[in-house]
Write a protein that holds these residues in place. Structure first.
Motif, short mmCIF file in Angstrom:
data_model
loop_
_atom_site.label_atom_id
_atom_site.label_comp_id
_atom_site.label_asym_id
_atom_site.label_seq_id
_atom_site.Cartn_x
_atom_site.Cartn_y
_atom_site.Cartn_z
N PHE A 38 0.86 -1.18 0.00
CA PHE A 38 0.00 0.00 0.00
C PHE A 38 0.90 1.23 0.00
CE2 PHE A 38 -2.40 3.19 2.67
CZ PHE A 38 -3.17 3.64 1.61
N ALA A 80 -2.87 3.64 -5.17
CA ALA A 80 -3.02 3.06 -3.83
C ALA A 80 -3.82 1.77 -3.94
CB ALA A 80 -3.71 4.04 -2.90
N PRO A 138 -5.08 -0.64 -1.18
CA PRO A 138 -5.14 -0.91 0.26
C PRO A 138 -5.76 -2.24 0.64
CG PRO A 138 -6.92 0.54 -0.36
CD PRO A 138 -6.14 0.27 -1.62
N THR A 173 3.39 -1.00 4.07
CA THR A 173 3.03 0.35 3.63
C THR A 173 4.29 1.17 3.39
OG1 THR A 173 0.99 0.31 4.93
CG2 THR A 173 1.81 2.45 4.26
N LEU A 224 -9.91 4.15 3.86
CA LEU A 224 -9.22 3.72 2.65
C LEU A 224 -10.21 3.09 1.67
CD1 LEU A 224 -6.04 2.07 4.22
CD2 LEU A 224 -6.33 4.42 3.40
#
Length: 265
Positions: free
Chosen positions: A169, A177, A179, A188, A225
């Motif tokens: 991510f 992105a 997620p 991340t 997200l």
């Protein structure tokens, strides 16, 4: 096994850090020792460009404290190619270069792909089959750092999930992105630090990152997200979480990482 949130930076050799992170009288030979005492993870970029030796990995292992982890960027020859299915030799060369010497300090292996690399289901599926589950008695965890919008595809997420690989991510202005959770850990990369901020990020951003990391670790999915598969709830289980401050205003990365560690504590 207990899970953990590990926070860190990319590498430990960066000249501006002599002004913003390291003590002025610290010898360069002790930078890893110092960095690993202040952080809980480092993503090694050097393995992307060069082949390391078992002796080097063992030295890193012995320098860092217990509980610390190194994530390794896999060599570029395995990922920067037109046909990923033909990467078997490069994958084996990297995995057999001595990464197992890190032992329990080995974090995820990050397979980073070029921003121009598009998702091809057949070819990417063949590549995933090349990734081994272990080396030298040490289990391997794989993180897929894809950088093209075509990977925002449920088919890709399903393939990653089937192989137990995490999709990186990325918090970035340049890359998409992704997620959605696909593995038993979260990886991340935060690429939005800013030079005008002492900590690289605002207090509000630190609070948001801490909340996300805590939610991931406890087995949930942060509400803010937007998912590619919003109707697919991730399996409810605790997860290891890695948060790496990469790129952006790189001189601020250590301060950002330490501030987040402070928030989480």
């Amino acid at each position: 096994m207990s899970t953990a949130i590990r926070v860190g930076i990319g590498g430990w050799n960066f000249e501006p850090w002599r002004e913003t992170f390291y003590p002025k009288d610290l010898p360069a030979s002790r930078e890893l020792e110092y960095a690993s005492s202040k952080l809980s993870a480092i993503e090694v970029n050097g393995t992307y460009y060069s082949t390391m030796t078992p002796k080097t990995f063992a030295k890193w292992r012995d320098t860092a404290p217990d509980g610390f982890m190194f994530s390794l960027k896999a060599n570029r020859f395995a990922t920067n190619r037109r046909v990923l299915a033909e990467a078997g030799e490069s994958v084996r060369r990297f995995v057999d270069s001595g990464v197992a010497e890190l032992g329990d300090k080995l974090g995820p292996i990050v397979w980073q792909f070029a921003p121009t690399k598009r998702f091809d289901a057949a070819d990417f599926g063949a590549f995933l089959k090349l990734l081994p589950s272990g080396s030298g008695g040490v289990a391997l965890r794989h993180a897929l750092d894809v950088r093209h919008e075509s990977f925002r595809d449920p088919v890709f997420l399903g393939m990653a999930r089937d192989h137990g690989a995490a999709v990186v991510f990325t918090e970035s202005d340049d890359y998409p992105a992704l997620p959605d959770l696909t593995a038993d850990f979260v990886y991340t990369r935060v690429m939005r630090t800013r030079s005008e901020l002492v900590n690289g990020v605002t207090d509000e951003e630190l609070d948001g990152l801490a909340a996300c990391a805590t939610r991931w670790q406890s087995g949930g999915q942060p509400d803010r997200l937007p998912l590619i598969e919003p109707d697919r709830a991730p399996q409810r289980r605790e997860r290891d979480v890695f948060v790496l401050f990469i790129s952006g205003a790189k001189e601020r990365a250590p301060a950002a990482a330490m501030a987040l560690i402070d928030r989480l504590s």
